[in-house]
Design an enzyme around this catalytic site. Structure first.
Site, PDB file in Angstrom:
ATOM      1  N   GLU A 163       0.836  -1.207   0.000  1.00 24.05           N
ATOM      2  CA  GLU A 163       0.000   0.000   0.000  1.00 24.05           C
ATOM      3  C   GLU A 163       0.870   1.256   0.000  1.00 24.05           C
ATOM      4  O   GLU A 163       0.572   2.238  -0.663  1.00 24.05           O
ATOM      5  CB  GLU A 163      -0.924  -0.029   1.219  1.00 24.05           C
ATOM      6  CG  GLU A 163      -2.081   0.901   1.086  1.00 24.05           C
ATOM      7  CD  GLU A 163      -3.416   0.276   1.475  1.00 24.05           C
ATOM      8  OE1 GLU A 163      -4.344   1.040   1.688  1.00 24.05           O
ATOM      9  OE2 GLU A 163      -3.523  -0.957   1.543  1.00 24.05           O
ATOM     10  N   ASP A 175      -5.133  -2.700   9.466  1.00 24.99           N
ATOM     11  CA  ASP A 175      -6.051  -3.347   8.524  1.00 24.99           C
ATOM     12  C   ASP A 175      -5.521  -4.702   8.075  1.00 24.99           C
ATOM     13  O   ASP A 175      -6.239  -5.703   8.060  1.00 24.99           O
ATOM     14  CB  ASP A 175      -6.263  -2.459   7.289  1.00 24.99           C
ATOM     15  CG  ASP A 175      -6.876  -1.118   7.644  1.00 24.99           C
ATOM     16  OD1 ASP A 175      -7.275  -0.932   8.816  1.00 24.99           O
ATOM     17  OD2 ASP A 175      -6.944  -0.250   6.761  1.00 24.99           O
TER      18      ASP A 175
END
Length: 394
Positions: A163, A175
């Site tokens: 990410e 997450d």
């Protein structure tokens, strides 16, 4: 329950590749019960994997170097050669996958071709971490198919780094960690500083977790998030100049914070006050859940919303409206904005037999006030990423 996701994914695989997949994997989204914006401030968070998934149907192709991935819901596909250097591309969903692969492209890891179709029941853009489910799901697949000997923690970190590097989002680890480490009916108390974690039973005793999706995402999400981080960093700098012996941000007390309020300025003071209180709320919520004190969990959720709205200032009119009106309904123990802010979902702790009435009332009020039809997601706490065997397939 899973068949409604698995079967259409399978049908798409058969239609596209004229073969049966060899493996089915389910990678979950996540909720965060409590602990917002503390993952970059040495804090604790209390996430859990949920029963919304990305389903991957996968087949290995030892005779080729090409990996073809079809995003069923987007009606898009992307193919890359596993032997060539991987770089970011224009298709954002593909970057989450390519960012994972680029980290594992090492001489000791021998890859060959694959065919993959994926489809999802995780609502996009609602703060349930579909990106983490995609990244970590793909890392998990590579680990299983090519025997890479990665630990769960390594898979989570690889997802986070993907990410950062290929999607350009400087997210925390929460997450990815929740998607990989989730356990059915357990919440995870994660130390974002050390990645140490422990599980707590999550018996909600006749209450449900419901997400009310505001269906708005205000454009200042990224700029607002970056500004909050700057405010916090300024506050930390002032605190450490005055109290250099304190090791972690969470070890500062509100007395220490109050002593430097004037020097820090009102904005940074409010941000830091919220964070220190929120870190404590996570610890109290974990204890309350483990003791079955669901009423107190609800109180803490509501306190968090007040902090996010007035001290951290990441709420918006729509979310404040949803939370404030939900709290006035019978059978509601607590409600708050969930995620980075400026839109997205509220998370609500609602008595099971009152849920339908609350949804009806709030949907009507929200539509009348904003002319927006809110979406509702009921979620259950589930296991992390796993492979599903043929017994699940029809």
């Amino acid at each position: 329950m899973h068949e409604q996701l698995i079967n259409p994914t399978l049908e798409k695989f058969r239609a596209e590749f004229k073969e049966e997949p060899e493996h089915i994997f389910l990678s979950p989204g996540r909720i965060n019960i409590i602990g917002e914006h503390v993952d970059y401030s040495d804090g604790f968070v209390l996430p859990a994997a949920i029963d919304k998934y990305i389903c991957f149907a996968v087949r290995k192709l030892p005779q080729t170097n090409l990996c073809t991935i079809i995003a069923k819901d987007l009606a898009q596909e992307y193919t890359f050669d596993v032997t060539t250097e991987i770089k970011p591309v224009r298709q954002m969903w593909a970057n989450y996958i390519l960012g994972v692969f680029s980290q594992l492209q090492k001489p000791e890891n021998q890859f060959y071709g694959m065919e993959i179709v994926f489809s999802s029941t995780i609502p996009m853009g609602s703060g349930l971490s579909s990106s983490a489910a995609l990244e970590c799901g793909f890392a998990y697949i590579l680990n299983e198919l090519f025997d890479l000997q990665l630990s769960k923690k390594e898979i989570a970190v690889i997802g986070q780094k993907s990410e950062h590097t290929f999607a350009g989002v400087q997210c925390g680890i929460m997450d990815q960690f929740a998607s990989v480490f989730g356990k059915e009916n357990k919440v995870i108390m994660l130390d974002c500083h050390t990645l140490e974690h422990q599980y707590f039973d999550a018996d909600l005793k006749g209450y449900n977790l419901l997400l009310f999706d505001s269906c708005v995402k205000h454009t200042h999400l990224t700029s607002g998030y970056n500004e909050r981080r700057k405010d916090v960093e300024h506050g930390k700098k002032v605190l450490w100049e005055k109290f250099p012996d304190v090791e972690k941000f969470r070890d500062f007390t509100t007395t220490m914070l109050n002593s430097v309020k004037e020097e820090m300025g009102n904005v940074s003071y409010k941000r830091c006050l919220y964070l220190l209180n929120e870190i404590k709320r996570v610890e109290m919520a974990a204890k309350a859940i483990s003791e079955g004190n669901i009423e107190y969990v609800g109180t803490l959720l509501t306190e968090t919303h007040a902090g996010l709205s007035t001290e951290f200032e990441v709420s918006c009119n729509e979310l404040d409206f949803l939370v404030n009106n939900t709290l006035q309904q019978e059978g509601v123990l607590g409600a708050r904005i969930m995620g980075g802010g400026f839109g997205g979902c509220s998370i609500n702790l609602i008595q099971e037999d009152k849920a339908e009435e609350v949804i009806k009332n709030i949907s009507k009020k929200y539509l009348e006030s904003f002319n927006i039809q809110m979406k509702v997601y009921q979620v259950k706490i589930s296991d992390g990423i796993k492979e599903y065997t043929n017994e699940y397939i029809i």
